[in-house]
Design a protein around this motif. Structure first.
Motif, PDB file in Angstrom:
ATOM      1  N   SER A   1       0.853  -1.116  -0.038  1.00 38.54           N
ATOM      2  CA  SER A   1      -0.221  -0.031   0.192  1.00 38.54           C
ATOM      3  C   SER A   1       0.947   1.249  -0.185  1.00 38.54           C
ATOM      4  CB  SER A   1      -0.868  -0.023   1.156  1.00 38.54           C
ATOM      5  OG  SER A   1      -1.612   1.238   1.202  1.00 38.54           O
ATOM      6  N   ALA A   2       0.261   2.127  -0.806  1.00 39.08           N
ATOM      7  CA  ALA A   2       1.417   3.474  -0.885  1.00 39.08           C
ATOM      8  C   ALA A   2       0.834   4.682   0.040  1.00 39.08           C
ATOM      9  CB  ALA A   2       1.084   3.963  -2.307  1.00 39.08           C
ATOM     10  N   ASP A   3      -0.453   4.136   0.872  1.00 38.41           N
ATOM     11  CA  ASP A   3      -0.859   4.974   1.569  1.00 38.41           C
ATOM     12  C   ASP A   3      -0.388   5.346   3.173  1.00 38.41           C
ATOM     13  OD1 ASP A   3      -4.193   4.394   0.497  1.00 38.41           O
ATOM     14  OD2 ASP A   3      -3.031   6.140  -0.211  1.00 38.41           O
ATOM     15  N   LEU A   4       0.458   6.250   3.285  1.00 38.66           N
ATOM     16  CA  LEU A   4       0.968   6.578   4.564  1.00 38.66           C
ATOM     17  C   LEU A   4       0.623   7.640   5.528  1.00 38.66           C
ATOM     18  CD1 LEU A   4       4.786   5.689   3.577  1.00 38.66           C
ATOM     19  CD2 LEU A   4       3.199   4.052   4.844  1.00 38.66           C
ATOM     20  N   PRO A   5       0.187   7.588   6.580  1.00 39.08           N
ATOM     21  CA  PRO A   5       0.386   6.559   7.801  1.00 39.08           C
ATOM     22  C   PRO A   5      -0.693   5.522   7.472  1.00 39.08           C
ATOM     23  CG  PRO A   5      -0.225   8.452   8.797  1.00 39.08           C
ATOM     24  CD  PRO A   5      -0.154   8.955   7.558  1.00 39.08           C
ATOM     25  N   LEU A   6      -0.331   4.318   7.678  1.00 31.26           N
ATOM     26  CA  LEU A   6      -1.221   3.220   7.700  1.00 31.26           C
ATOM     27  C   LEU A   6      -1.507   2.486   8.970  1.00 31.26           C
ATOM     28  CD1 LEU A   6      -2.858   1.863   5.400  1.00 31.26           C
ATOM     29  CD2 LEU A   6      -1.254   0.217   4.974  1.00 31.26           C
ATOM     30  N   VAL A   7      -2.592   2.169   9.331  1.00 28.52           N
ATOM     31  CA  VAL A   7      -2.853   1.461  10.440  1.00 28.52           C
ATOM     32  C   VAL A   7      -3.980   0.494  10.462  1.00 28.52           C
ATOM     33  CG1 VAL A   7      -3.993   1.634  13.000  1.00 28.52           C
ATOM     34  CG2 VAL A   7      -3.050   3.879  12.006  1.00 28.52           C
ATOM     35  N   TYR A   8      -3.212  -0.768  10.742  1.00 30.00           N
ATOM     36  CA  TYR A   8      -3.939  -2.167  11.161  1.00 30.00           C
ATOM     37  C   TYR A   8      -4.529  -2.185  12.513  1.00 30.00           C
ATOM     38  CZ  TYR A   8      -2.008  -3.431   6.545  1.00 30.00           C
ATOM     39  OH  TYR A   8      -1.653  -3.511   5.235  1.00 30.00           O
ATOM     40  N   TYR A   9      -5.654  -2.087  12.789  1.00 23.60           N
ATOM     41  CA  TYR A   9      -6.164  -2.354  14.142  1.00 23.60           C
ATOM     42  C   TYR A   9      -6.983  -3.765  13.998  1.00 23.60           C
ATOM     43  CZ  TYR A   9     -10.375   0.472  13.622  1.00 23.60           C
ATOM     44  OH  TYR A   9     -11.874   0.997  13.416  1.00 23.60           O
ATOM     45  N   SER A  10      -7.196  -4.241  15.323  1.00 21.70           N
ATOM     46  CA  SER A  10      -7.959  -5.443  15.449  1.00 21.70           C
ATOM     47  C   SER A  10      -8.941  -4.992  16.638  1.00 21.70           C
ATOM     48  CB  SER A  10      -7.106  -6.681  15.909  1.00 21.70           C
ATOM     49  OG  SER A  10      -6.450  -7.093  14.930  1.00 21.70           O
ATOM     50  N   ASP A  11     -10.272  -5.340  16.634  1.00 21.59           N
ATOM     51  CA  ASP A  11     -11.110  -5.140  17.636  1.00 21.59           C
ATOM     52  C   ASP A  11     -10.885  -6.448  18.588  1.00 21.59           C
ATOM     53  OD1 ASP A  11     -13.439  -7.052  17.367  1.00 21.59           O
ATOM     54  OD2 ASP A  11     -13.490  -5.760  15.539  1.00 21.59           O
ATOM     55  N   ASP A  12     -11.391  -6.417  19.868  1.00 18.20           N
ATOM     56  CA  ASP A  12     -10.922  -7.283  21.015  1.00 18.20           C
ATOM     57  C   ASP A  12     -11.936  -8.707  20.815  1.00 18.20           C
ATOM     58  OD1 ASP A  12     -13.069  -6.165  22.157  1.00 18.20           O
ATOM     59  OD2 ASP A  12     -12.327  -5.586  23.832  1.00 18.20           O
ATOM     60  N   ARG A  13     -12.724  -8.697  19.872  1.00 23.19           N
ATOM     61  CA  ARG A  13     -13.482 -10.088  19.683  1.00 23.19           C
ATOM     62  C   ARG A  13     -12.684 -10.994  19.351  1.00 23.19           C
ATOM     63  NH1 ARG A  13     -17.875  -7.893  15.245  1.00 23.19           N
ATOM     64  NH2 ARG A  13     -15.822  -7.147  14.547  1.00 23.19           N
ATOM     65  N   PRO A  14     -13.421 -12.380  19.602  1.00 22.84           N
ATOM     66  CA  PRO A  14     -12.490 -13.637  19.276  1.00 22.84           C
ATOM     67  C   PRO A  14     -11.865 -13.448  17.899  1.00 22.84           C
ATOM     68  CG  PRO A  14     -14.570 -14.183  20.367  1.00 22.84           C
ATOM     69  CD  PRO A  14     -14.539 -12.621  20.295  1.00 22.84           C
ATOM     70  N   HIS A  15     -10.633 -13.806  17.673  1.00 20.90           N
ATOM     71  CA  HIS A  15      -9.947 -14.102  16.339  1.00 20.90           C
ATOM     72  C   HIS A  15      -9.516 -12.500  15.831  1.00 20.90           C
ATOM     73  CE1 HIS A  15     -11.303 -17.932  16.674  1.00 20.90           C
ATOM     74  NE2 HIS A  15     -12.553 -17.808  16.325  1.00 20.90           N
ATOM     75  N   TRP A  16      -9.722 -11.574  16.807  1.00 19.13           N
ATOM     76  CA  TRP A  16      -9.200  -9.998  16.370  1.00 19.13           C
ATOM     77  C   TRP A  16      -9.556  -9.983  15.077  1.00 19.13           C
ATOM     78  CZ3 TRP A  16      -7.276  -7.560  20.638  1.00 19.13           C
ATOM     79  CH2 TRP A  16      -6.880  -8.310  21.772  1.00 19.13           C
TER      80      TRP A  16
END
Length: 643
Positions: free
Chosen positions: A304-319
């Motif tokens: 991905s060329a988009d910066l800044p990039l954030v991957y986040y997981s919510d706290d449900r099972p399997h994130w």
């Protein structure tokens, strides 16, 4: 957090072993064990791992690997293998005072910074290594070393990958006038760390509650004030539920870098200190780290060329994963909730002044030295600190609601103690057959260290960042307390060793409230409007809390009362049955009538105030009748009132 590196190494090595593009014969990269002599004469043990085959022109790119606190270089073996199979040499070393390295730990002080610089210089001059194409990576202590390399612009380092560590790592252990138990844990690893005498000095500061001295110790190590000097790309991975370093510091760091156009990728989700290790999330982060190094060290394209990039997981099972360009996520807003006198948490500001008691009773025979020895946990610790918090509950949410970001608390508080703590705990509250189930989703820490009985303090502070999905029909719970515990009987924050009777104050002019970060909006509804069918019969739930306390309260939220919920079903023959909710003592004597009126169908809540009553078992009974229509309804439960 050494298990982070151990499990990561095992996972990536297993994946690589069975990958068809990596013949098993190649799983024996060349390794060289060596000792590196520091400028003060101390020798650090190290292992250099090379990829299979001949080096490219100019030498192999290389990554310096640093283990977690109390660990050793051997715990990085699997990570080194993973890097070798991706074309990187690596140097893993045991930090001074740890493993078989010499010297003593100054707990991530100036000497450890100098060691890192000298290790990098050693690697830059090593045969077959490209000394201008280096990276630094690691978790916890290793993540802090990665930030050290970035903020001090160490030569040859083109990118860093800190995990479960933030630039404000040191000050994050002593937030807002308090000391996290995690600091004590890092200072008591005597079976794995050889400490400098300064450790005993800090121990004395903690036992004597010399907060300014403790803060001076952390300030000397903290890196957040040096963030403006970072000029190289950073990929960071942090855990929402980390009990040492909150994601908040990583969010601030990413914002600083992005504003200065420094490339930054972030992952916020699983695998913080204190979390069970989630191997799938570890592998996800490992692959992103390789992509990052491949781009900034080897010149390969990013996905991905988009910066800044954030991957986040919510706290449900399997994130479950989410992706956003920048922070906060798109369509973010704020839900402001105000505590109210009936135990509610309302979106409406208060119309009158109220106060709510929360207190801490301390047994002075339990000394600070005993707390240190027992790591502020266990049965004796729990018996010596009795907390009586104040709780509030919001109306339910109509639809699934995403709470993602940094909550903030604004509290108006007073106390009779010379110093006192006012922590915030935020919950996902779910209705159940036995009442309400409270699941902690985040917390905030604050201590007032100078107080007179007539003082009123207006305090504002951040809670730990989170990503949580509130299901339809669930509620937000707020607790204000002077004792914040982890699961069981272990402190999250070291309590002040004194008794305090404190009050949460609110008024139309100066309300107390919390701000929750919401993604894609939220709608609060009445209990009756929740999208789930009502039971087809009368239901009387167990009161909450149970047992409850009679210690000098004001209402339900002042702790001298408890909340009772019951259901009135829809009846074809009666629009509003006459409902009575009555409380009796154990001898059958009536002590209170809580409800005596016609009620429409729905879920109803009422508070029972136990002030003025003796401790003991009480019975509450729900009955219903209808004009000319026989109703044989009589439901009974017991509750326990304690002094």
């Amino acid at each position: 957090m050494n298990k982070f590196h151990i499990v990561l190494g095992f996972c990536v090595a297993t994946v690589c072993f069975f990958a068809p593009e990596f013949p098993q014969a190649q799983l024996l990269p060349a390794q060289v064990d060596t000792l590196i002599t520091m400028s003060d004469g101390i020798k650090l043990e190290a292992t250099i791992t090379f990829p299979f085959g001949n080096p490219p022109s100019g030498g192999f790119p290389a990554i310096v690997l640093v283990h977690g606190y109390g660990g050793n270089k051997g715990q990085m073996r699997g990570v080194a293998l993973f890097l070798a199979l991706n074309g990187y040499a690596s140097l893993a070393y045991s930090v001074r005072g740890q493993g078989n390295s010499g010297g003593v730990s100054t707990t991530l002080g100036e000497r450890e910074k100098e060691d890192l610089y000298e290790v990098i210089q050693f690697l830059r001059g090593y045969p077959k290594i490209n000394g201008e194409n280096l990276g630094v990576a690691g978790g916890s202590q290793g993540g802090i070393h990665s930030w050290m390399a970035a903020v001090h612009r160490m030569p040859g380092v083109k990118a860093v990958a800190p995990s479960i560590a933030t630039p404000n790592f040191a000050n994050d252990l002593v937030p807002n006038g308090c000391v996290k138990r995690g600091l004590v844990n890092e200072l008591t690893l005597d079976d794995r760390v050889k400490y400098s005498p300064q450790r005993d000095t800090v121990r004395d500061f903690i036992l004597r509650d010399l907060y300014d001295s403790i803060r001076a110790y952390t300030e000397a190590r903290d890196l957040e004030h040096l963030l403006d000097s970072v000029q190289i790309p950073v990929i960071q991975a942090l855990g929402w539920k980390d009990v040492l370093f909150s994601v908040n510091g990583g969010i601030r760091a990413a914002r600083n870098l992005a504003l200065r156009s420094i490339p930054v990728w972030s992952y916020y989700g699983a695998n913080g200190h204190g979390d069970p290790v989630d191997t799938s999330e570890l592998m996800f982060v490992a692959m992103k780290m390789i992509q990052w190094f491949d781009h900034w060290i080897k010149g390969k394209p990013l996905d991905s060329a988009d910066l800044p990039l954030v991957y986040y997981s919510d706290d449900r099972p399997h994130w479950p994963h989410h992706l956003t360009n920048g922070w906060p996520p798109q369509d973010s807003s704020t839900l402001q909730l105000f505590p109210s006198a009936n135990g509610g948490l309302s979106a409406d500001a208060p119309s009158q002044a109220d106060s709510f008691l929360f207190s801490l009773e301390y047994d002075s025979t339990y000394t600070p030295e005993m707390g240190w020895q027992q790591l502020y946990g266990g049965t004796e610790f729990a018996k010596s600190f009795k907390s009586y918090p104040v709780r509030f509950v919001s109306p339910p949410v109509r639809d699934s609601t995403e709470i993602t970001g940094i909550p903030r608390a604004h509290l108006v508080v007073s106390s009779d103690a010379p110093r006192f703590q006012s922590h915030v705990r935020i919950y996902d509250v779910a209705p159940s057959d036995t009442g309400l189930d409270w699941q902690l989703i985040t917390r905030g820490t604050y201590g007032v260290r100078m107080n007179q009985p007539e003082d009123v303090h207006e305090v504002e502070f951040e809670c730990n960042a989170l990503s949580h999905i509130l299901p339809p029909g669930h509620m937000v719970g707020l607790e204000v307390t002077s004792l914040d515990l982890l699961q069981g009987q272990t402190a999250y924050v070291i309590p002040y060793f004194l008794t305090s009777h404190s009050r949460l104050l609110t008024s139309p002019v100066n309300p107390s409230y919390v701000d929750l970060p919401i993604v894609n909006g939220v709608e609060l509804v009445s209990v009756q409007d929740v999208f789930k069918p009502l039971p087809q019969e009368f239901v009387l739930y167990q009161n909450y809390p149970n047992p409850f306390s009679s210690r000098g309260g004001y209402t339900y939220s002042g702790n001298s009362a408890t909340m009772i919920e019951f259901v009135v079903p829809k009846l074809q023959s009666i629009e509003k049955p006459h409902v009575c909710l009555t409380v009796y003592d154990i001898l059958g004597r009536k002590v209170a009538v809580l409800v005596d009126e016609p009620l429409s169908s729905g879920i109803h809540r009422v508070a029972f105030d136990g002030s003025g009553l003796a401790s003991g078992v009480y019975v509450y009974r729900l009955t219903a009748s209808g004009a000319g229509v026989p109703l044989d309804i009589s439901l009974t439960r017991r509750m326990l009132l304690l002094k």
